[in-house]
Write an enzyme that holds these catalytic residues in place. Structure first.
Site, PDB file in Angstrom:
ATOM      1  N   ARG A 192       0.838  -1.198   0.000  1.00  0.00           N
ATOM      2  CA  ARG A 192       0.000   0.000   0.000  1.00  0.00           C
ATOM      3  C   ARG A 192       0.876   1.253   0.000  1.00  0.00           C
ATOM      4  NH1 ARG A 192      -2.193  -3.935   3.418  1.00  0.00           N
ATOM      5  NH2 ARG A 192      -4.383  -4.492   3.052  1.00  0.00           N
ATOM      6  N   VAL A 244     -10.612   6.317   2.293  1.00  0.00           N
ATOM      7  CA  VAL A 244     -10.424   4.874   2.062  1.00  0.00           C
ATOM      8  C   VAL A 244      -9.179   4.651   1.194  1.00  0.00           C
ATOM      9  CG1 VAL A 244     -11.493   2.788   1.093  1.00  0.00           C
ATOM     10  CG2 VAL A 244     -12.919   4.469   2.242  1.00  0.00           C
ATOM     11  N   ASN A 284      -5.607   4.252  -0.290  1.00  0.00           N
ATOM     12  CA  ASN A 284      -4.379   3.741   0.336  1.00  0.00           C
ATOM     13  C   ASN A 284      -3.154   4.562  -0.035  1.00  0.00           C
ATOM     14  OD1 ASN A 284      -4.889   1.457   1.985  1.00  0.00           O
ATOM     15  ND2 ASN A 284      -5.430   0.256   0.169  1.00  0.00           N
ATOM     16  N   HIS A 300      -3.163  -0.019   8.786  1.00  0.00           N
ATOM     17  CA  HIS A 300      -3.837  -0.815   7.753  1.00  0.00           C
ATOM     18  C   HIS A 300      -2.764  -1.125   6.719  1.00  0.00           C
ATOM     19  CE1 HIS A 300      -6.737  -2.397   4.985  1.00  0.00           C
ATOM     20  NE2 HIS A 300      -6.344  -1.548   4.045  1.00  0.00           N
TER      21      HIS A 300
END
Ligand code: A3D
Length: 279
Positions: free
Chosen positions: A88, A118, A120, A175
């Site tokens: 990412r 949202v 990345n 994340h």
């Protein structure tokens, strides 16, 4: 709440718009994309499905930011997704420019809205969105942990064979490669997971949760359905003021001993956005 705008009408934007319709989360969905044909076409396509499913949501597609005026929530799904073999973080430079541009326009046309990034790499993008907007941190929180959690719970279900609804768990942190699925804190109906599965199985679940996105991307090019669904669950907690405890990427101001960084932590999500960070 009545209006949601999705900035970026690509794979995730389109899937999410359809889910918002099926779940009737709001009255109106605006799909914005620099590629206006895609936004308009997806809005039309989804609207054509509404009479069969019987949902009453108005869809429109645009490349004009003035159409996002009056939005209660804005989801940022604009930018480049990763390709097989990429992390990412490889998207950092290109997507930082996209998110800054998008948030500049949100400030101009919908400065009362909540923003859910949202794009990345999610945590840096959530931080950039927070800084660029100047909004209160409660109104800018990224989706990443909710998706990691849905994957984690699916692996727990597969390993135990017990119902997904009975599983309570949490994934915190980045994340990305360093996410932390908290196997020690997971339970099945209150029964600690480490008493139900051997350590090797817990380690396997931990590793699988971190790696499954890359596996999906290798197999089919992109992750779409699980992310779309995770975003819709977050929207649901906001518009229905559910006050669910959800891992979100939010700016920390001393919590967890950290300052001026956005990262995944459990938070109470309701009509005011991030209403409380739990430590
Ligand atoms: P894709 O299908 O390529 O859609 C992206 C859309 O963004 C395209 O339609 C572009 O035209 C549009 N776009 C590009 N630049 C701009 C701009 N400046 N303003 C408005 N629209 C623009 O990608 P996707 O839908 O598969 O993924 C979108 C993003 O979400 C990517 O960055 C993914 O990496 C990310 N993503 C995040 C998660 C998380 O859980 C955080 C999961 C899956 C994908």
């Amino acid at each position: 709440m009545s209006k949601i705008s999705l900035i970026g009408a690509g794979q995730i934007g389109g899937t999410l718009a359809h889910l918002i319709g099926i779940k009737e989360l709001v009255n109106e969905v605006v799909l914005f994309d620099v590629a206006s044909g895609i936004a308009k076409g997806k809005a039309l396509d989804i609207a054509q499905s509404s009479s069969v499913d019987g949902f009453n949501v108005k869809f429109s597609g645009t490349d004009d930011y003035k159409d996002i005026k009056g939005s209660d929530v804005i989801i940022i799904t604009a930018g480049v997704p990763r390709k097989p073999g990429m992390t990412r973080m490889d998207l950092l430079k290109i997507n930082a420019g996209v998110v800054k541009d998008v948030v500049g326009n949100i400030k101009k046309f919908a400065d009362d809205a909540m923003i859910i990034p949202v794009t990345n790499p999610l945590d840096p993008m959530a931080q950039i969105a927070y800084k660029t907007s100047g909004f209160d941190r409660s109104r800018v929180f990224g989706m990443g942990g909710m998706l990691d959690l849905s994957r984690f719970k699916q692996f727990i279900h597969e390993a135990t064979g017990y119902s997904r609804e009975s599983t309570k768990a949490l994934v915190i942190g980045e994340h990305g490669e360093n996410m932390l699925p908290l196997t020690r804190f997971a339970t099945v109906s209150g029964i600690p997971l480490p008493t139900l599965l051997p350590k090797e199985k817990l380690d396997e679940i931990f590793t699988a949760t971190k790696g499954v996105a890359a596996e999906v991307i290798k197999l089919k090019g992109a992750t779409v359905h699980a992310p779309g669904n995770a975003i819709s669950a977050m929207i649901e907690s906001v518009v229905q003021d559910k006050k669910q405890v959800i891992p979100v990427s939010t700016n920390l101001d001393g919590e967890y001993g950290q300052k001026d960084v956005s990262i995944g932590v459990p938070a109470v999500v309701g009509k005011n956005g991030v209403e409380k960070i739990l430590e």
